[in-house]
Design an enzyme around this catalytic site. Structure first.
Site, mmCIF file in Angstrom:
data_model
loop_
_atom_site.group_PDB
_atom_site.id
_atom_site.type_symbol
_atom_site.label_atom_id
_atom_site.label_comp_id
_atom_site.label_asym_id
_atom_site.label_seq_id
_atom_site.Cartn_x
_atom_site.Cartn_y
_atom_site.Cartn_z
ATOM 1 N N CYS A 73 36.958 43.660 68.803
ATOM 2 C CA CYS A 73 37.363 44.991 68.354
ATOM 3 C C CYS A 73 38.207 44.870 67.095
ATOM 4 C CB CYS A 73 38.164 45.719 69.435
ATOM 5 S SG CYS A 73 37.188 46.133 70.905
ATOM 6 N N ASP A 349 12.995 51.563 63.643
ATOM 7 C CA ASP A 349 14.321 51.091 64.067
ATOM 8 C C ASP A 349 14.432 49.641 63.605
ATOM 9 O OD1 ASP A 349 16.705 50.509 65.258
ATOM 10 O OD2 ASP A 349 16.072 50.954 67.304
ATOM 11 N N CYS A 375 21.200 50.772 61.988
ATOM 12 C CA CYS A 375 22.360 50.096 62.584
ATOM 13 C C CYS A 375 23.232 49.446 61.510
ATOM 14 C CB CYS A 375 21.911 49.056 63.610
ATOM 15 S SG CYS A 375 20.935 47.699 62.928
#
Length: 426
Positions: A73, A349, A375
């Site tokens: 993170c 995609d 993405c």
């Protein structure tokens, strides 16, 4: 020497950015836009955050005690609503750089905590045992002793996984494990730096039985060898839009089920309202069928995918559906413009680096509707610029934040061009 500086923005890696007197940018991990902070400069481009003198109203206490150590993170100190706003701005700026002024964001979605069902973890043998987790930023593996992101069923595997990994002779120093939480249960792809011995297979089989894991596959670390099944206690399956597929080990899976549903909903909403009985949707980079079966409810689907095991899994599931799967390396052998032009819609995609050579054929073929699942904003910028140059308009963008507290963002972008005469796909 300590310095007080003002942070003007967040960079793509989630670091605060300050403009120095000489005009150069200084990156400060842990700082947020609008803050005044005290730092110690590490080198010409980076600084260590010492204290926050004037905090941003969006600053929050990180929910995980490993934040700042674990590299999984980057922005847990930023509130979730503000994080979604920042990711939206990142995506919008990418589309603006591609030439689309004032992109319209039609919807936004953010996965909840404890919903991540896919994770790729490093394994390291240490004098006191085995660590399984994510790398610190430019550092060693941080043992994942807690995680507010992972689905509870996935995180619950880690203690037993550490125990069995420590007992494996195949794990000399390092390895990794990719875990997909399928509808049939956890599916593991283990890689080790040593060969798997018969005793290791017996240990993995017992681990699989005790943890209700249908399959554990294995391959040598650092290779792209086809995985072999090391232990299997039952069949493997996952439902994509109600169709059962048996994915290969390590198959691509959207990070969260809710995020997958949001992507599917956005893609279906982007399709032309009227698709004729003989129309076909060309789906590029289809994987194991994440979108394929949902698309087939609207029209015939010609699904192209380069990974042979993924295509094989998809083909086995297409009986009785309107999906036809074909193996194709779309960078080396793209679907050509002539076939692209005949499609009722193009849905793609692409991988992280974008559509590459396939995008050139899409631009040349000029299909009326292109639905692009992104993405990577940088790759989207490159690919979308080609569509803009070809006269496409951007009809709308759906922002998908599945990688909670990371800097990653996904989007479903809808591009269209005035219709031109075209031949029907036979």
């Amino acid at each position: 020497m300590n310095t007080e500086i003002d942070i003007s923005a967040l960079g793509v890696d989630g670091d605060g950015i300050a403009r120095m007197p000489d005009g150069e940018r200084l990156f400060v991990p842990g700082a947020l836009a609008g803050e005044r902070v005290s730092v110690r400069q590490v080198d010409a481009r980076s600084a260590h955050l010492l204290s926050v003198l004037r905090p941003s109203p969006d600053r929050v206490a990180p929910p995980c005690p490993l934040f700042g150590q674990c590299g999984g993170c980057a922005i847990q100190h930023l509130s979730l609503p503000a994080a979604l706003d920042w990711k939206t701005e990142t995506l919008v700026h990418a589309l603006e750089r591609a030439g689309f002024a004032d992109p319209i964001v039609t919807a936004r979605f953010q996965s909840p905590p404890a919903s991540r069902r896919r994770v790729d973890l490093a394994i390291r043998r240490r004098p006191d045992g085995v660590a399984i987790g994510l790398h610190a930023r430019r550092g060693d593996v941080v043992d994942l002793t807690t995680c507010p992101i992972l689905a509870p069923a996935l995180f619950a595997l880690l203690p037993a996984l550490r125990d069995v990994a420590r007992s494996l002779g195949a794990l000399r120093q390092s390895g990794d494990v990719l875990i997909n939480l399928l509808d049939s249960g956890p599916d593991l792809l283990l890689a080790t730096d040593g060969p798997l011995e018969p005793s290791d297979r017996a240990k993995l089989a017992e681990f699989a039985r005790s943890q209700h894991i249908p399959r554990i596959a294995w391959r040598r670390a650092g290779t792209t060898d086809t995985p072999e099944t090391a232990a299997q206690t039952g069949p493997v399956h996952h439902l994509f839009s109600g169709v059962a597929v048996a994915p290969p080990p390590g198959a691509f899976l959207q990070p969260s089920s809710a995020g997958e549903a949001a992507i599917i909903a956005a893609v279906l909403a982007a399709l032309p309202r009227k698709l004729g009985r003989r129309d076909a949707i060309i789906e590029l980079y289809a994987g194991c069928g994440t979108l394929s079966f949902a698309l087939s409810e609207k029209a015939r689907v010609l699904a192209f995918e380069g990974h042979p095991d993924a295509v094989a899994s998809l083909r086995r599931a297409t009986s009785g559906t309107r999906v036809v799967a074909e193996q194709r390396d779309l960078n080396r052998q793209p679907v050509m413009a002539r076939q692209i032009a005949e499609a009722g819609a193009i849905v793609l995609d692409p991988p992280y680096m974008g559509a590459g050579a396939q995008m050139a054929q899409i631009v040349e073929g000029r299909p009326e509707r292109v639905v692009y699942v992104s993405c990577n904003p940088q790759a989207l910028c490159r690919d979308a610029a080609g569509l803009k140059a070809a006269g496409y308009t951007l009809d709308g963008v759906t922002i998908i934040d599945q990688f909670l507290w990371s800097t990653e963002v996904e989007a479903v972008c809808v591009f269209s061009t005035p219709p031109a005469p075209r031949r029907r796909t036979r």
